[in-house]
Design a protein around this motif. Structure first.
Motif, PDB file in Angstrom:
ATOM      1  N   HIS A   4      -4.328   3.987  -0.423  1.00 54.24           N
ATOM      2  CA  HIS A   4      -3.235   4.286   0.497  1.00 54.24           C
ATOM      3  C   HIS A   4      -3.470   5.633   1.178  1.00 54.24           C
ATOM      4  O   HIS A   4      -3.264   5.774   2.383  1.00 54.24           O
ATOM      5  CB  HIS A   4      -1.897   4.254  -0.250  1.00 54.24           C
TER       6      HIS A   4
ATOM      7  N   ALA B 179      -0.716   1.811  -3.618  1.00 57.98           N
ATOM      8  CA  ALA B 179       0.484   2.642  -3.472  1.00 57.98           C
ATOM      9  C   ALA B 179       1.458   2.431  -4.624  1.00 57.98           C
ATOM     10  O   ALA B 179       2.164   3.362  -5.027  1.00 57.98           O
ATOM     11  CB  ALA B 179       1.171   2.349  -2.144  1.00 57.98           C
TER      12      ALA B 179
ATOM     13  N   ALA C  58      -4.102  -1.850  -0.206  1.00 56.32           N
ATOM     14  CA  ALA C  58      -3.383  -0.589   0.037  1.00 56.32           C
ATOM     15  C   ALA C  58      -2.001  -0.629  -0.594  1.00 56.32           C
ATOM     16  O   ALA C  58      -1.549   0.360  -1.198  1.00 56.32           O
ATOM     17  CB  ALA C  58      -3.278  -0.324   1.538  1.00 56.32           C
TER      18      ALA C  58
END
Length: 131
Positions: free
Chosen positions: A106, A68, A64
């Motif tokens: 994300h 991002a 994640a």
């Protein structure tokens, strides 16, 4: 034997401690607090280095974070690493599917971790206003 009871109690306490860490990390991921989840999991892995679920969730958190920051290749590798550690980690399976559908990891965290605390997953909820 006198040692049997403390050993069982210690095992029970450590089971509860790693479960608390897992629950906390899942709640942090559901809230989009990826860095907090990584820190929770890193601390838990010091105490429970062989816990496959914690290790897989750490890889998922790393995925994640990579997503991002725009590093999709690394994010995919980390998701695959999570699944290689724990092939049954449903959240990693769902995030991988979302990525293949064009979403970012994300962005998918909240939907995938919506079940934290017994809430129904967003994908299972009906349209607004439906009974």
């Amino acid at each position: 034997t006198p040692l049997a009871k403390p050993t069982a109690r210690a095992s029970s306490n450590s089971d509860a401690a790693d479960e608390r860490a897992e629950h906390a990390a899942r709640a942090q991921l559901a809230a989009g607090r990826v860095q907090d989840a990584k820190e929770t999991l890193a601390s838990a892995l010091v105490a429970f280095p062989r816990n496959r679920r914690l290790r897989a969730l750490y890889s998922l958190s790393s995925a994640a974070e990579s997503s991002a920051s725009g590093n999709l290749q690394l994010a995919l590798s980390q998701l695959e690493a999570a699944l290689s550690v724990d092939a049954e980690l449903a959240e990693a399976q769902q995030l991988l599917q979302l990525v293949h559908q064009g979403s970012s990891i994300h962005a998918g965290l909240a939907a995938v971790f919506a079940a934290v605390g017994g809430e129904p997953e967003a994908s299972q909820a009906g349209p607004e206003g439906s009974p």
